[in-house]
Scaffold this active site. Structure first.
Site, mmCIF file in Angstrom:
data_model
loop_
_atom_site.group_PDB
_atom_site.id
_atom_site.type_symbol
_atom_site.label_atom_id
_atom_site.label_comp_id
_atom_site.label_asym_id
_atom_site.label_seq_id
_atom_site.Cartn_x
_atom_site.Cartn_y
_atom_site.Cartn_z
ATOM 1 N N GLN A 180 7.095 5.232 10.305
ATOM 2 C CA GLN A 180 7.737 4.031 10.720
ATOM 3 C C GLN A 180 9.147 3.269 10.976
ATOM 4 O OE1 GLN A 180 7.570 0.628 7.199
ATOM 5 N NE2 GLN A 180 6.193 0.303 8.782
ATOM 6 N N HIS A 210 11.329 0.500 12.340
ATOM 7 C CA HIS A 210 11.719 -0.824 11.436
ATOM 8 C C HIS A 210 12.587 -1.344 12.451
ATOM 9 C CE1 HIS A 210 12.604 -4.490 9.593
ATOM 10 N NE2 HIS A 210 12.530 -4.052 8.343
ATOM 11 N N GLU A 225 13.524 -7.916 6.976
ATOM 12 C CA GLU A 225 12.424 -8.317 7.357
ATOM 13 C C GLU A 225 12.036 -9.897 6.708
ATOM 14 O OE1 GLU A 225 9.085 -6.426 7.742
ATOM 15 O OE2 GLU A 225 7.435 -7.388 7.268
ATOM 16 N N LEU A 244 19.985 -1.668 8.711
ATOM 17 C CA LEU A 244 18.436 -2.628 8.285
ATOM 18 C C LEU A 244 19.027 -3.981 8.124
ATOM 19 C CD1 LEU A 244 15.541 -2.811 8.396
ATOM 20 C CD2 LEU A 244 15.746 -2.607 5.918
ATOM 21 N N PHE A 252 21.805 20.394 -6.885
ATOM 22 C CA PHE A 252 20.954 19.791 -5.814
ATOM 23 C C PHE A 252 20.097 21.523 -6.011
ATOM 24 C CE2 PHE A 252 19.773 21.532 -1.839
ATOM 25 C CZ PHE A 252 20.253 20.309 -1.125
ATOM 26 N N HIS A 286 12.066 3.891 9.700
ATOM 27 C CA HIS A 286 12.750 3.526 8.884
ATOM 28 C C HIS A 286 12.063 4.241 7.235
ATOM 29 C CE1 HIS A 286 13.822 0.073 6.107
ATOM 30 N NE2 HIS A 286 12.323 -0.168 5.634
ATOM 31 N N GLY A 322 15.048 13.793 -8.174
ATOM 32 C CA GLY A 322 14.867 13.067 -7.741
ATOM 33 C C GLY A 322 15.475 11.380 -9.223
ATOM 34 N N LEU A 358 8.447 -0.168 -2.292
ATOM 35 C CA LEU A 358 9.063 -0.606 -3.867
ATOM 36 C C LEU A 358 8.157 -0.412 -4.899
ATOM 37 C CD1 LEU A 358 11.922 -2.840 -3.055
ATOM 38 C CD2 LEU A 358 12.014 -0.499 -3.786
ATOM 39 N N ARG A 364 3.155 0.905 7.487
ATOM 40 C CA ARG A 364 3.153 0.867 5.594
ATOM 41 C C ARG A 364 3.530 -0.866 6.059
ATOM 42 N NH1 ARG A 364 7.120 -0.368 2.402
ATOM 43 N NH2 ARG A 364 8.625 0.463 3.996
ATOM 44 N N HIS A 418 18.317 6.079 -2.182
ATOM 45 C CA HIS A 418 18.477 5.290 -1.224
ATOM 46 C C HIS A 418 17.301 4.051 -1.702
ATOM 47 C CE1 HIS A 418 19.539 3.799 2.639
ATOM 48 N NE2 HIS A 418 18.244 4.294 2.708
ATOM 49 N N PHE A 462 5.576 -11.770 4.274
ATOM 50 C CA PHE A 462 6.614 -10.872 4.664
ATOM 51 C C PHE A 462 5.641 -9.978 5.354
ATOM 52 C CE2 PHE A 462 9.648 -7.037 3.629
ATOM 53 C CZ PHE A 462 10.586 -7.919 3.727
ATOM 54 N N ARG A 478 4.811 -3.975 10.622
ATOM 55 C CA ARG A 478 6.412 -3.216 11.895
ATOM 56 C C ARG A 478 5.618 -3.017 13.484
ATOM 57 N NH1 ARG A 478 8.945 -1.584 6.395
ATOM 58 N NH2 ARG A 478 9.443 -3.775 5.702
#
Lengths: 580, 253, 138
Positions: free
Chosen positions: A231, A233, A246, A243, A157, A354, A12, A395, A389, A45, A117, A286
């Site tokens: 979650q 959102h 927020e 999205l 992959f 989300h 990843g 992040l 979360r 992503h 936030f 959220r």
């Protein structure tokens, strides 16, 4: 079959993966190191994250405040030792990113600027307008280019983890462009493949987020933790699921029902004030906001559109100047994708899947119970996110725990001797499986897309914002049937060159496994906590369920659920109070 | 939502197919997809992949114009297909081809390893004589200083600018718009001192002087990065540097 | 099929498109670009003429009169006309390129492109006016 060999292999190339790789390169430059990813790293992503990343920076803020916001936001299911480590290391990680060139938004004097936030008592979200995930990913990727020791396998992959003698010893992968199947023997593997939002039909997640890493670890014997916590959102655009950050609410946006009423005041989230108030109303957590939407819908106070019910997010009163300076991406997305200008019009929004709070069970160093296997980012569950979360923690989590996993994996790899040749037999078995059961498969009648759609519908029906035992039970059976039908897949593409039908089939099978783990975990948790709301068990039950669920894959393929106590250090479980 | 206009029930897409195991050159295949007002070209491609022909290959992910995967030629123009609405191409047929000037791997998938090599060559990272310890906090950077390079930092590496640049088509060695813009992004960053190190590659044989200001790269950029501007700005820097080195050889660093 | 001879499993078999000879007709911008490339000889032509003129000036009045007479030949007038048009085209290109190459900032804000382009046209007007005045006043 080609077999390569690496000391550390990161699977990843998003925020967590690249941070881990750089940590390995810096911790021990002598280690051979590679990042393998099914897409080019800058497509990962992480790029879509918008609002910001949390770390204490203001003098009036403190680690304890950040920890408390995180723990109460997570409905006390967070491991508090992990949260404490997280909040302490967060500022240094953010500074590190600044030193690597991340274009953080600034105050006039040149210092870092922060915003608030949802669920936060003091502003601590670092931001780069509203494209922070993008800037973070590209900064990490571009910085990673400077380490010559870091080798990349782009668009490869991973199909299986190689396990022998109770240890993870590498992976088998397909080079998508050529169809070549190869193995990488590695002393340690770090999984950083992100979440699995695509098991649901309506999600902010990109097409690539199919739970690959979760399923790889699960199949290799590592348990998946807290998978029932999904979650939603509260503010996604209908149809596309794009999205709306927020930050639109933290800058002062309002949520209005069809009567133009700020309905959150009816759900214990405080009183409406013209200016945003921290931990109140639109700046609540959220899970609460998404749940309030469903209640509003039940009362018939939402709009009905071609893509389901929706309410309005109103940012018109913020003015064009502020919107362009702090929320340019919101404006760009609305104009490009729904053809409306949020400076003049209200934005239609609905809750959208989300983020996965759950993931591969790891300790505070990113180590999974399977020796040699590490995990970080959304694919992992440390757990700092608990049952819900907090916005802008993910992040930062990628950075803090990416770096931690990298350092731990580097240490582990340095102690290991050469890898075990026994895995080569496993690797050729895997090659045979891929070629015979997928690439050269000519019979079968099930389409990938129809199985995927059925799975997604099943998941939405049973594991959405509100759940019941009966629906979950039904879903478990339905998923099991889909697993059976998967064997009867019909593949039209037998090419070895960039065969996206093959990768689509592999992704589907990963998602089915992960979906089963989500449903089984949700079924077993007979209480309501954070994002997991059981209408048949509406109360939180600390007696029985102040514990992490662990889903193990049994030899028959079905999940078995076990529990692990939550680590409580200084914050005993309390009530989640917002708007006071 | 509004009055019902007369809309075509379906739209025809002419899509490039190239299966290297079976054919030596690409062909166009036509498909029918339902027409919906809020569908983009990528939605139609996904419909085809899911319901009609599972063997059609293309890249995509975020569907919100930021991952940079889904760039293709739509009716001959480089576009992010996630932001190209079917309604803008009516009545069709809509021609969907792989990004031009890149080698085709399969169907709509092109090879972009060339760009990744070039990107690494321009050193797109902060170069410093000495890294300041984290304990000393952030490098100060005023909003004005940020503003100087911000635009060039918005590049999502979608490759549309390369597909728009005839120079790249004719001289594949050309470093190209995105890589130069990213180099300039770091050159203009107040935290960076690497401009000298980037000079050789940027003003070398395959660098900025290859560009003769077609300007098409800036026009197709979905993120308003303005790579053409970056290149022209750098030409001024490069020229100044050249004059200095010729006229004041002793002042050369 | 003949193609199969070229393809080997696990190896890429890229298709490289050749750029068509007519690529520059694909869009007006491309055409403009090629036109600019080709017509740069006219800019050079003006430069050479000016150098010649200077040499004639140095060689004395007689040489200069001869040079001026030479300029009056009708083919050369025609060439000058064409060259003038293309140099005009190049000047306009340059004016529009100026804001791209030179980013000016006033009190931290970027000066908008049209201001810089406008200033260029303004300077051009003044320069042309001055020359016209110098030439026509007598």
């Amino acid at each position: 079959m080609d077999v390569f060999s690496r000391d550390v292999l990161v699977v990843g190339g998003g925020g967590a993966g690249l941070r881990a790789a750089i940590a390995v390169a810096e911790a021990n430059p002598r280690l051979s190191l590679a990042v393998i990813s099914k897409v080019y790293p800058m497509r990962s992503h992480t790029v879509s994250a918008e609002g910001g990343a949390a770390a204490v920076i203001k003098p009036e803020d403190s680690f304890d405040e950040h920890a408390y916001d995180t723990i109460s936001g997570g409905d006390w299911l967070c491991d508090q030792d992990a949260v404490e480590a997280f909040v302490k290391e967060a500022p240094a990680e953010m500074l590190q990113l600044e030193h690597w060139g991340c274009p953080w938004s600034r105050q006039p004097d040149g210092r870092i600027a922060v915003r608030s936030f949802g669920g936060m008592k003091v502003e601590r979200t670092w931001f780069a307008a509203d494209k922070i995930g993008f800037h973070m990913l590209h900064t990490l990727f571009q910085t990673s280019l400077k380490y010559d020791a870091l080798q990349r396998y782009d668009e490869c992959f991973v199909t299986r983890l190689l396990v022998d003698d109770g240890r993870c010893r590498g992976v088998v992968a397909i080079e998508v462009a050529t169809g070549r199947i190869f193995a990488i023997a590695a002393k340690t593997v770090i999984l950083a493949t992100g979440g699995c939002g695509r098991v649901f039909p309506f999600t902010t997640n990109g097409a690539i987020k199919t739970g690959d890493g979760m399923a790889l670890a699960y199949r290799a014997g590592a348990p998946l933790k807290d998978m029932e916590f999904v979650q939603y959102h509260p503010t996604g655009l209908p149809f596309t699921g794009i999205l709306i950050t927020e930050a639109a609410r933290s800058e002062g946006g309002w949520l209005l029902n069809k009567d133009g009423y700020r309905y959150l005041q009816d759900y214990g989230l405080g009183k409406p004030e013209p200016k945003p108030v921290l931990r109140s109303m639109e700046l609540g957590p959220r899970d609460r906001l998404s749940q309030a939407f469903v209640k509003e819908q039940e009362k018939g106070r939402t709009f009905e559109g071609p893509y389901g019910h929706y309410v309005h997010l109103d940012i018109r009163h913020l003015g064009e100047e502020l919107i362009d300076r702090k929320l340019p991406f919101v404006r760009e997305l609305c104009r490009k994708y729904v053809n409306l200008d949020p400076v003049k019009e209200m934005i239609p929004i609905q809750p959208v899947v989300h983020y996965m709070m759950g993931g591969i069970h790891t300790d505070i160093h990113g180590a999974t119970p399977l020796p040699g296997l590490y995990a970080a980012g959304e694919v992992a569950c440390v757990s700092i996110n608990g049952a819900n979360r907090l916005g802008s923690n993910s992040l930062t989590e990628c950075l803090v725990f990416g770096a931690r996993a990298g350092r731990a994996a580097a240490g582990f790899a340095a102690e290991q001797k050469e890898s075990n040749p026994a895995v080569f037999a496993q690797a050729s078995d895997e090659q045979k499986r891929l070629e015979e059961s997928l690439l050269r498969k000519t019979d079968g009648k099930e389409r990938i897309a129809s199985l995927r759609e059925e799975m997604q519908k099943t998941m939405e029906a049973c594991a959405g914002i509100y759940r019941t035992g009966a629906a979950l039970q039904q879903a478990a059976q339905d998923l099991h049937q889909l697993q059976e039908r998967f064997h009867d897949l019909r593949l039209e593409d037998h090419s070895y060159t960039f065969n996206t039908e093959l990768t689509g089939a592999l992704e589907l099978s990963f998602m089915l496994d992960v979906g089963e783990a989500i449903v089984a975990s949700a079924l077993a948790r007979r209480e309501s906590r954070g994002s997991h709301q059981r209408t048949d068990h509406p109360q939180r039950d600390n007696e029985k369920f102040l514990a992490h669920s662990l889903a193990y894959r049994t030899p028959e393929g079905l999940p078995r659920i076990d529990y692990l106590p939550v680590t409580i250090t200084r914050w005993p479980p309390g009530q989640r109070v917002y708007g006071k | 939502m509004g009055s019902r206009e007369k809309l075509p029930p379906t739209v025809t897409l002419a899509v490039t197919r190239y299966r290297p195991e079976e054919e030596s050159e690409p062909t166009l295949q036509t498909y029918e997809a339902p027409y919906r007002k809020d569908w983009v070209v990528l939605d139609a491609l996904n419909y085809i992949k899911d319901k009609v022909d599972g063997s059609l290959s293309f890249r995509w992910s975020c569907r919100m114009g930021v991952c940079g995967s889904c760039g293709m030629m739509v009716n001959g123009e480089p576009k992010l297909t996630c932001a190209a609405f079917l309604s803008d191409y009516l009545p069709g047929p809509i021609r969907v081809e792989p990004l031009q000037f890149f080698p085709i791997v399969r169907d709509l998938v092109v090879d972009m390893t060339d760009f990744l090599h070039k990107l690494k060559k321009v050193k797109p990272w902060v170069v410093r004589e000495e890294e300041r310890p984290l304990s000393e906090g952030e490098y100060r950077q005023t909003p004005e200083q940020l503003d100087i390079y911000k635009q060039f930092s918005m590049c999502i590496n979608c490759m549309l600018c390369y597909a728009a640049c005839p120079i790249y088509g004719l001289e594949p060695g050309f470093v190209g718009p995105a890589a130069i813009a990213l180099a300039q992004r770091y050159n203009l960053d107040s935290r960076d001192i690497g401009a000298q190190e980037r000079l050789d590659i940027l003003s070398g044989k395959d660098g900025i002087w290859e560009c003769t200001f077609v300007g098409e790269c800036t026009k197709v950029c979905p993120k308003n990065v303005d790579p053409a501007g970056a290149i022209q700005q750098y030409k001024l820097t490069g020229a100044a540097h050249w004059f200095k080195s010729v006229l004041l050889p002793w002042g050369r660093k | 099929m003949s193609a199969e001879a070229h393809y080997t499993r696990y190896h890429p078999q890229w298709y490289r498109r050749r750029v068509s000879v007519w690529w520059w007709l694909q869009s007006w911008r491309y055409t403009k670009f090629v036109l600019r490339e080709l017509t740069s000889v006219f800019v050079a032509f003006f430069a050479v003429i000016t150098l010649w003129q200077l040499r004639a000036l140095v060689d004395g009045p007689q040489a200069y009169t001869q040079f001026v007479r030479g300029l009056k030949s009708s083919p050369l007038v025609a060439v000058h006309g064409v060259a003038f048009l293309f140099v005009l085209f190049h000047s306009i290109s340059w004016f529009h390129l100026a804001p791209k190459a030179m980013v000016m900032r006033l009190r931290g804000k970027r000066v908008p492109d049209w201001v810089i382009v406008g200033l260029n046209y303004f300077a051009w007007l003044i320069a042309s006016g001055t020359i016209a005045w110098l030439l026509l006043r007598g």
